[in-house]
Design a protein around this motif. Structure first.
Motif, PDB file in Angstrom:
ATOM      1  N   GLU A  42      10.315 -45.632 -42.725  1.00 29.26           N
ATOM      2  CA  GLU A  42      11.589 -46.039 -43.310  1.00 29.26           C
ATOM      3  C   GLU A  42      11.740 -47.513 -42.970  1.00 29.26           C
ATOM      4  O   GLU A  42      11.677 -47.898 -41.810  1.00 29.26           O
ATOM      5  CB  GLU A  42      12.732 -45.228 -42.702  1.00 29.26           C
ATOM      6  N   THR A  65      16.974 -50.244 -48.308  1.00 34.00           N
ATOM      7  CA  THR A  65      16.125 -49.330 -47.547  1.00 34.00           C
ATOM      8  C   THR A  65      15.010 -48.889 -48.481  1.00 34.00           C
ATOM      9  O   THR A  65      15.250 -48.573 -49.636  1.00 34.00           O
ATOM     10  CB  THR A  65      16.910 -48.087 -47.074  1.00 34.00           C
ATOM     11  N   TYR A  92      11.019 -46.670 -48.464  1.00 34.86           N
ATOM     12  CA  TYR A  92      10.186 -45.729 -47.732  1.00 34.86           C
ATOM     13  C   TYR A  92       8.737 -45.911 -48.165  1.00 34.86           C
ATOM     14  O   TYR A  92       8.456 -46.184 -49.327  1.00 34.86           O
ATOM     15  CB  TYR A  92      10.621 -44.290 -48.022  1.00 34.86           C
TER      16      TYR A  92
END
Length: 147
Positions: free
Chosen positions: A55, A62, A64
């Motif tokens: 992450e 954000t 991933y």
């Protein structure tokens, strides 16, 4: 005048450094991914276990990143929508590739496989085993070769 420019440049550099200093990469479990990412992984990779899931939190976003043992990497946005699948020179699963793009590649580059696909605001970009990069619009229509 010169001191104002230097001051402005210093402030901008400080802000950029401050933003990047706040970026935080954390190893998480696959189950901590957004639901869309979990569904994508289950659909296209079945029960394969990733070697790691990261992450990447920044002030304004954000993302991933999931990597499997074969070095295949997948990047997801904060909602869990895939952004990029990179096979690192190896073929990526055909189930990921939109049918219209797969058909174009099969017709025009029958000996090549897609090793990377990326989706952006304006369309898809794919990379073939021969190194060519093909661009498509969001409908999957071929637009150009990029090398």
């Amino acid at each position: 005048m010169r001191t104002k420019l230097n001051l402005a440049a210093s402030l901008i550099a400080g802000l950029l450094f401050g933003f990047s200093a706040n970026a935080q990469k954390t190893v998480i479990k696959k189950e901590a991914l957004p639901a869309n990412a979990q569904t994508f992984l289950k659909t296209h990779f079945g029960s394969k276990k990733p070697s790691y899931v990261l992450e990447d939190k920044e002030i304004l976003s954000t993302e991933y990143k999931v990597q499997f043992d074969n070095k295949l990497e997948i990047e997801f946005d904060k909602k869990g929508n895939w952004k990029e699948v990179d096979g690192k020179e190896a073929k990526i699963p055909a189930s990921i590739i939109p049918k219209k793009i797969a058909s174009y590649v099969k017709t025009n580059f029958s000996k090549e496989k897609i090793t990377k696909i990326e989706i952006g605001t304006y369309g898809y970009e794919t990379k073939l085993t021969n190194g060519l990069e093909l661009k498509f619009n969001l409908k999957g229509d071929f637009t150009k070769i990029d090398k």
